[in-house]
Design a protein around this motif. Structure first.
Motif, PDB file in Angstrom:
ATOM      1  N   CYS A 168       1.604   6.517  -7.124  1.00 27.54           N
ATOM      2  CA  CYS A 168       0.363   7.266  -7.495  1.00 27.54           C
ATOM      3  C   CYS A 168       0.883   8.803  -7.561  1.00 27.54           C
ATOM      4  O   CYS A 168       0.601   9.519  -8.502  1.00 27.54           O
ATOM      5  CB  CYS A 168      -0.550   7.514  -6.533  1.00 27.54           C
ATOM      6  SG  CYS A 168      -1.898   5.967  -6.787  1.00 27.54           S
ATOM      7  N   ASN A 185       2.346   1.733  -3.401  1.00 28.28           N
ATOM      8  CA  ASN A 185       1.126   2.213  -4.252  1.00 28.28           C
ATOM      9  C   ASN A 185       0.874   3.640  -4.089  1.00 28.28           C
ATOM     10  O   ASN A 185       0.918   4.538  -5.151  1.00 28.28           O
ATOM     11  CB  ASN A 185      -0.157   1.421  -3.760  1.00 28.28           C
ATOM     12  CG  ASN A 185      -0.492   0.527  -4.878  1.00 28.28           C
ATOM     13  OD1 ASN A 185      -0.189   0.612  -5.823  1.00 28.28           O
ATOM     14  ND2 ASN A 185      -1.177  -0.357  -4.491  1.00 28.28           N
ATOM     15  N   THR A 186       0.962   4.244  -2.832  1.00 28.06           N
ATOM     16  CA  THR A 186       0.679   5.622  -2.713  1.00 28.06           C
ATOM     17  C   THR A 186       1.611   6.519  -3.087  1.00 28.06           C
ATOM     18  O   THR A 186       1.436   7.411  -3.800  1.00 28.06           O
ATOM     19  CB  THR A 186       0.553   5.961  -1.233  1.00 28.06           C
ATOM     20  OG1 THR A 186      -0.344   5.022  -0.628  1.00 28.06           O
ATOM     21  CG2 THR A 186      -0.042   7.474  -0.847  1.00 28.06           C
ATOM     22  N   SER A 239      -4.259  -0.358  -6.710  1.00 32.07           N
ATOM     23  CA  SER A 239      -4.959   0.261  -5.425  1.00 32.07           C
ATOM     24  C   SER A 239      -6.385  -0.030  -5.317  1.00 32.07           C
ATOM     25  O   SER A 239      -6.776  -0.542  -4.428  1.00 32.07           O
ATOM     26  CB  SER A 239      -4.440   1.765  -5.214  1.00 32.07           C
ATOM     27  OG  SER A 239      -5.040   2.246  -4.140  1.00 32.07           O
ATOM     28  N   ASP A 241      -8.056  -2.681  -2.702  1.00 27.34           N
ATOM     29  CA  ASP A 241      -8.788  -2.051  -1.458  1.00 27.34           C
ATOM     30  C   ASP A 241     -10.121  -2.947  -1.416  1.00 27.34           C
ATOM     31  O   ASP A 241     -10.792  -3.098  -0.442  1.00 27.34           O
ATOM     32  CB  ASP A 241      -9.105  -0.386  -1.773  1.00 27.34           C
ATOM     33  CG  ASP A 241      -7.872   0.438  -1.457  1.00 27.34           C
ATOM     34  OD1 ASP A 241      -7.187  -0.151  -0.587  1.00 27.34           O
ATOM     35  OD2 ASP A 241      -8.008   1.543  -1.745  1.00 27.34           O
ATOM     36  N   ALA A 264      -0.702   2.295 -10.592  1.00 27.10           N
ATOM     37  CA  ALA A 264      -0.653   2.219  -9.149  1.00 27.10           C
ATOM     38  C   ALA A 264      -2.099   2.715  -8.704  1.00 27.10           C
ATOM     39  O   ALA A 264      -2.634   1.890  -7.847  1.00 27.10           O
ATOM     40  CB  ALA A 264       0.038   3.434  -8.628  1.00 27.10           C
ATOM     41  N   GLU A 289       0.810  -1.163   0.086  1.00 25.43           N
ATOM     42  CA  GLU A 289       0.048  -0.171   0.082  1.00 25.43           C
ATOM     43  C   GLU A 289       0.802   1.184   0.003  1.00 25.43           C
ATOM     44  O   GLU A 289       0.529   2.202  -0.879  1.00 25.43           O
ATOM     45  CB  GLU A 289      -0.784  -0.005   1.129  1.00 25.43           C
ATOM     46  CG  GLU A 289      -2.045  -1.159   1.321  1.00 25.43           C
ATOM     47  CD  GLU A 289      -3.196  -0.953   0.824  1.00 25.43           C
ATOM     48  OE1 GLU A 289      -3.440   0.205   0.658  1.00 25.43           O
ATOM     49  OE2 GLU A 289      -4.015  -1.848   0.708  1.00 25.43           O
TER      50      GLU A 289
END
Lengths: 107, 163
Positions: free
Chosen positions: B83, B79-80, B143, B147, B139, B76
């Motif tokens: 992004c 991913n952030t 994500s 989620d 991403a 995660e």
């Protein structure tokens, strides 16, 4: 050159024939598994034959060897991915409890 | 007909055929995605399409080899970061063009720092934009999928308890 042209036309027509049979099976067959059977097998073979015909035409008639190689790559990946997707979908259906079709008198 | 829930995304799939094929296909999918991104400016494709193919390869990995393996490769946190990095590359190149005296995303202005002629500067600018878009889209795809499939529960232990 004419031989290659005729050969590629014949291959594409054979591919279209298999596409047609797969589609008729998809519309006419009684249940989910039989429909997956028709489209999974028929379309895989049809795509392979059609793409080989197109690759022959591009490679020898147009002289675009790179396009022919790309078409052969597409055919190889379709040949691996299409039966696996069919297998995964019908396995998921079987695990979710979709009953196969049987004749009424056999029940 | 009742459909009972038989799929647990946390564990690996027990299907040998699907696992073998995805192990074969995922590297080629990712190479193809890079090809689509790199050829975006003169053939069909581009940053968004290539990013979607990259994200789809990660989703295939998560479906076949389990969420834990996918999260180990694409956490995660990563991913952030990716992004934000993609949007930063896109907006950064756009703002760089303003600073060099052009309009927003006017790649021709980049020739002053790249030391090439204007046509090459436009080509390189578009490639940079496509790269940023590709990173951001990959991403965001990964994500969204993670989620939804984790149900908002980050760790394996919490997911097993809720099952």
């Amino acid at each position: 050159m004419e031989v290659i042209k005729i050969l590629s036309i014949v291959l594409i027509l054979i591919g279209c024939f298999f596409f047609t049979t797969g589609t008729i099976g998809l519309i006419r067959f009684p249940d989910f598994y039989a429909r997956m059977h028709a489209t999974g097998k028929g379309d895989t073979l049809a795509v392979l034959i059609c793409l080989i015909g197109l690759a022959l035409y591009h490679t020898f008639h147009h002289g675009a060897v790179l396009d022919g190689i790309k078409l052969v790559f597409i055919a190889v990946f379709m040949f691996m991915a299409n039966p696996t997707a069919t297998h995964a979908i019908s396995r998921a259906a079987f695990r979710c409890g979709v009953k196969p079709w049987t004749r009424e008198e056999n029940k | 007909m009742t459909i009972k829930r038989t799929v647990n995304m946390t564990k690996q799939s027990d299907d040998v055929i699907v696992k073998t094929l995805s192990r074969l296909l995922i590297p080629f999918m990712q190479i193809y995605a890079l090809y689509v991104i790199a050829h975006g400016h003169y053939s069909p494709g581009g940053g968004f399409q290539g990013g979607v193919i990259l994200g789809a390869s990660l989703i295939l990995l998560a479906i076949t080899y389990g969420l834990d393996n996918a999260l180990r490769m694409m956490s995660e946190r990563l991913n952030t970061i990716l992004c934000s990095l993609g949007v930063f590359i896109y907006a950064g190149i756009g703002l760089l063009c303003i600073m060099l005296g052009g309009n927003y995303l006017d790649y021709g202005a980049l020739d002053k720092i790249l030391h090439v002629d204007i046509a090459h500067a436009r080509s390189l600018g578009i490639l940079g934009i496509e790269t940023g878009v590709g990173i951001a889209v990959m991403a965001v795809m990964a994500s969204i999928f993670l989620d939804i499939s984790t149900g908002g529960l980050p760790s394996t232990k919490e997911r097993d308890q809720s099952d």
